[in-house]
Design a protein around this motif. Structure first.
Motif, short mmCIF file in Angstrom:
data_model
loop_
_atom_site.label_atom_id
_atom_site.label_comp_id
_atom_site.label_asym_id
_atom_site.label_seq_id
_atom_site.Cartn_x
_atom_site.Cartn_y
_atom_site.Cartn_z
N UNK A 303 11.12 -2.53 1.50
CA UNK A 303 9.84 -3.18 1.29
C UNK A 303 8.92 -2.20 0.59
N UNK A 304 7.64 -2.53 0.49
CA UNK A 304 6.72 -1.60 -0.13
C UNK A 304 5.50 -2.28 -0.74
N UNK A 305 4.58 -1.46 -1.23
CA UNK A 305 3.39 -1.91 -1.95
C UNK A 305 2.83 -0.72 -2.71
N UNK A 306 1.78 -0.95 -3.47
CA UNK A 306 1.27 0.10 -4.34
C UNK A 306 0.86 1.37 -3.61
N UNK A 307 0.20 1.22 -2.46
CA UNK A 307 -0.24 2.38 -1.70
C UNK A 307 0.05 2.17 -0.22
N UNK A 331 17.57 -1.63 9.62
CA UNK A 331 16.68 -0.53 9.22
C UNK A 331 15.87 -0.89 7.98
N UNK A 332 14.67 -0.32 7.90
CA UNK A 332 13.74 -0.60 6.81
C UNK A 332 13.26 0.70 6.19
N UNK A 333 13.29 0.77 4.87
CA UNK A 333 12.63 1.86 4.15
C UNK A 333 11.61 1.23 3.20
N UNK A 334 10.65 2.03 2.80
CA UNK A 334 9.57 1.51 1.96
C UNK A 334 9.43 2.33 0.69
N UNK A 335 8.94 1.67 -0.35
CA UNK A 335 8.59 2.35 -1.60
C UNK A 335 7.12 2.09 -1.88
N UNK A 336 6.49 3.02 -2.59
CA UNK A 336 5.07 2.89 -2.91
C UNK A 336 4.75 3.72 -4.13
N UNK A 337 3.59 3.42 -4.74
CA UNK A 337 3.12 4.29 -5.79
C UNK A 337 2.75 5.65 -5.22
N UNK A 338 2.06 5.60 -4.08
CA UNK A 338 1.69 6.81 -3.36
C UNK A 338 1.62 6.48 -1.87
N UNK A 339 1.73 7.50 -1.05
CA UNK A 339 1.67 7.28 0.40
C UNK A 339 0.81 8.35 1.03
N UNK A 340 0.05 7.93 2.05
CA UNK A 340 -0.72 8.88 2.85
C UNK A 340 -0.39 8.77 4.32
N UNK A 341 0.49 7.84 4.68
CA UNK A 341 0.90 7.69 6.08
C UNK A 341 1.88 8.79 6.46
N UNK A 344 5.32 9.82 11.45
CA UNK A 344 5.15 9.21 12.77
C UNK A 344 4.48 7.83 12.65
N UNK A 345 3.48 7.71 11.80
CA UNK A 345 2.85 6.41 11.58
C UNK A 345 3.84 5.40 11.03
N UNK A 346 4.68 5.85 10.13
CA UNK A 346 5.70 4.96 9.58
C UNK A 346 6.68 4.51 10.65
N UNK A 347 7.12 5.45 11.47
CA UNK A 347 8.09 5.10 12.52
C UNK A 347 7.49 4.09 13.50
N UNK A 348 6.22 4.28 13.85
CA UNK A 348 5.58 3.33 14.77
C UNK A 348 5.49 1.94 14.15
N UNK A 355 9.43 6.28 0.27
CA UNK A 355 9.62 6.95 -1.01
C UNK A 355 8.45 6.58 -1.92
N UNK A 356 7.84 7.56 -2.57
CA UNK A 356 6.69 7.30 -3.43
C UNK A 356 6.99 7.70 -4.88
#
Length: 393
Positions: A303-307, A331-341, A344-348, A355-356
Motif C-alpha cells: 500500500x502507500x501514499x505520497x507522504x 503482511x503489509x509493506x508501504x511505499x511513499x514519496x517520503x516518510x516521517x513515521x 514503531x508507529x508503522x508496526x502499531x 520504502x520511500x
C-alpha cells in the motif's frame, strides 16, 4: 517474526510461496494517481518475480481519486456536466454498479475545479451545487444508494448548494432564494424542503469536525480556501444561522455531530437533510472493492501514499488497507514519496516496513518528476526482500 527475515518454513506453511501479491496504494498527490502508482509498482514487481500473480487495487479514502479507484474495481464511470464551485459548467464523473453510486465531491465542487487560485471572493461564493447535480444524475440512472466522498472542497456553504440542486429552497426574509455560496447564509430566513429528492447517502470521510465553532468548517478549513479572518467570521455566522433555521424548520439538530464540518459543511447537509451516516472513507471503499476477498491467500500487500506522516495514522488509506490485511494475517509493506513515521508507529498500524522514494533520490522535486521509475525500482527491492528469488531468474 515476519518480513524479509521470516523463516522460510513459516512462509511455506502460511501459503505465501504460492500466493499472489496485492498492490493497493492511494495517489501520490501532485505526482501520480492511485491507478498510476499501482501500475508502476506492478511493473517493478513483475520484472523481479514474473512468476507471481500481481493484483492491482488502487484505493482512496473518499477524497480525490475515489471515483477512479472504484472504476478500477468494476464500477462503471458516467460522465456528465455539472456546476463547478463558481457556477461555471465542468465535466464531472460518478461511478455506479447496480443500484449503488459513488460520488466524489471534488469532481464538481473541489478546489481543483476553481478556474483561479483560491481568494477571499471564491471562499465566500463557492458552492456545492454541482455535487447535488451529480447525486440527481445518479438517481436518474437508477441509483438507490449513494456513497458520497468528501474531501478537497472549495466551498463553505453548509451543503446548501448541494441540497438546492436536490430541490430544497433556501429563502430570505422576502421569500427570495438565496444566491449561492456561504456568505449568503447570514440572510437565511426559511427552508422549504417539500420538493426534496430523497436519496439514501453514506458519507465517506475521515473528518470528525463539527459544523461550526473553534474546530468547525470555517475556522479550520476556511483559510486554505482563501478566506481571511473577517471572511471566516462571516462564514461562521452563516453556518450557525443555517443550523438554527434547520433545527427550527426541519427539527434536525446535528451541527455538533462528528463529520458535520466535512467539506465546508456538506457533511452537515447530508446528515440533516438526507439522514446520512458517516463512516471512514477507506473502510467503505475497501468494502465496495471486495478487498477482503481479494487478499485471501495473498502472500503480500503493498500500500502507500505520497507522504507517510502523522496524518496517515488518522483514517488514511494505507492504515485502512493494513488493518484489513491484518485481519487475515497477510503482511503489509508501504511505499511513499517520503516518510516521517517511525518503525514503531508503522508496526502499531500493522505496516511491517516502509520504502520511500527519498531513500533512492534525496531531492523531493526529482522524486515528484520521476516518481514512476523510482516506484518501479522500489518495487524491485520489495520483491527481492519479501518475495524471494524468482525460479525463472
Amino acid at each position: 517474526m515476519s518480513g524479509p527475515d521470516a523463516p522460510l518454513s513459516r512462509q511455506v506453511r502460511g501459503g505465501w510461496r504460492d500466493g499472489h501479491c496485492v498492490v493497493a496504494p492511494d495517489k501520490f498527490k501532485g505526482s501520480l494517481t492511485a491507478p498510476q502508482v499501482a501500475a508502476h509498482l506492478a511493473t517493478g514487481l513483475r520484472r523481479v518475480r514474473p512468476d507471481i500473480p500481481v493484483v492491482t487495487m488502487p484505493v482512496a479514502d473518499g477524497g480525490d481519486g475515489t471515483v477512479d479507484a472504484v472504476v478500477e474495481s468494476g464500477f462503471v464511470r458516467f460522465q456528465t456536466s455539472a456546476a463547478g464551485p463558481l457556477g461555471l459548467p465542468v465535466a464531472a464523473s460518478f461511478a455506479m454498479r447496480g443500484e449503488a453510486a459513488v460520488i466524489e465531491l471534488a469532481e464538481a465542487s473541489g478546489l481543483r475545479r476553481l478556474p483561479v487560485r483560491p481568494t477571499c471572493q471564491t471562499a465566500m461564493t463557492a458552492t456545492s451545487y454541482g455535487t447535488g447535480e451529480l447525486i440527481r444524475a445518479a438517481a436518474t440512472r437508477g441509483a438507490r444508494s449513494v456513497v458520497l466522498g468528501l474531501g478537497g472542497s472549495a466551498c463553505t456553504d453548509g451543503g446548501v448548494g448541494m441540497m438546492s440542486a436536490l430541490g430544497v429552497r433556501f429563502l430570505d426574509e422576502h421569500g427570495l432564494e438565496l444566491p449561492r455560496g456561504g456568505a449568503a447564509l447570514t440572510r437565511l430566513a426559511r427552508i422549504d424542503a417539500s420538493e426534496m429528492l430523497q436519496v439514501p447517502v453514506i458519507v465517506a470521510s475521515d473528518v470528525d469536525n463539527p459544523l461550526f465553532g473553534p474546530r468547525g468548517a470555517a475556522q479550520v478549513y476556511g483559510p486554505q480556501k482563501g478566506a481571511r479572518p473577517g471572511d471566516i467570521d462571516e462564514l461562521e455566522w452563516g453556518l450557525a444561522r443555517l443550523a438554527s433555521i434547520v433545527e427550527r424548520d426541519l427539527g434536525a439538530d446535528v451541527a455538533d455531530r462528528p463529520g458535520a464540518g466535512a467539506a465546508g459543511g456538506v457533511g452537515y447537509a447530508a446528515l440533516a437533510f438526507l439522514g446520512a451516516t458517516v463512516r471512514p472513507g477507506i473502510e467503505i471503499i475497501l468494502e465496495l472493492m471486495s478487498f477482503a476477498e481479494q487478499i485471501e491467500g495473498a502472500r503480500l500487500v503493498i500500500t502507500g501514499e505520497g507522504s507517510l506522516d502523522s496524518q496517515t495514522l488518522h483514517g488514511k488509506a494505507p492504515v485502512g488497507v493494513a488493518q484489513a490485511a491484518a485481519g487475515v494475517s497477510v503482511p503489509v509493506v508501504a511505499v511513499a514519496g517520503q516518510r516521517s513515521l517511525t518503525d514503531e508507529q508503522l508496526r502499531r498500524a500493522h505496516i511491517e516496513h516502509a520504502y520511500a522514494l527519498t531513500d533512492l533520490e534525496p531531492d523531493p522535486e526529482v522524486c515528484m518528476a520521476q516518481a514512476g521509475p523510482l516506484l518501479e525500482r522500489l518495487a524491485g527491492e520489495i520483491a527481492g526482500a519479501w518475495l524471494g528469488a524468482s525460479a525463472h531468474a
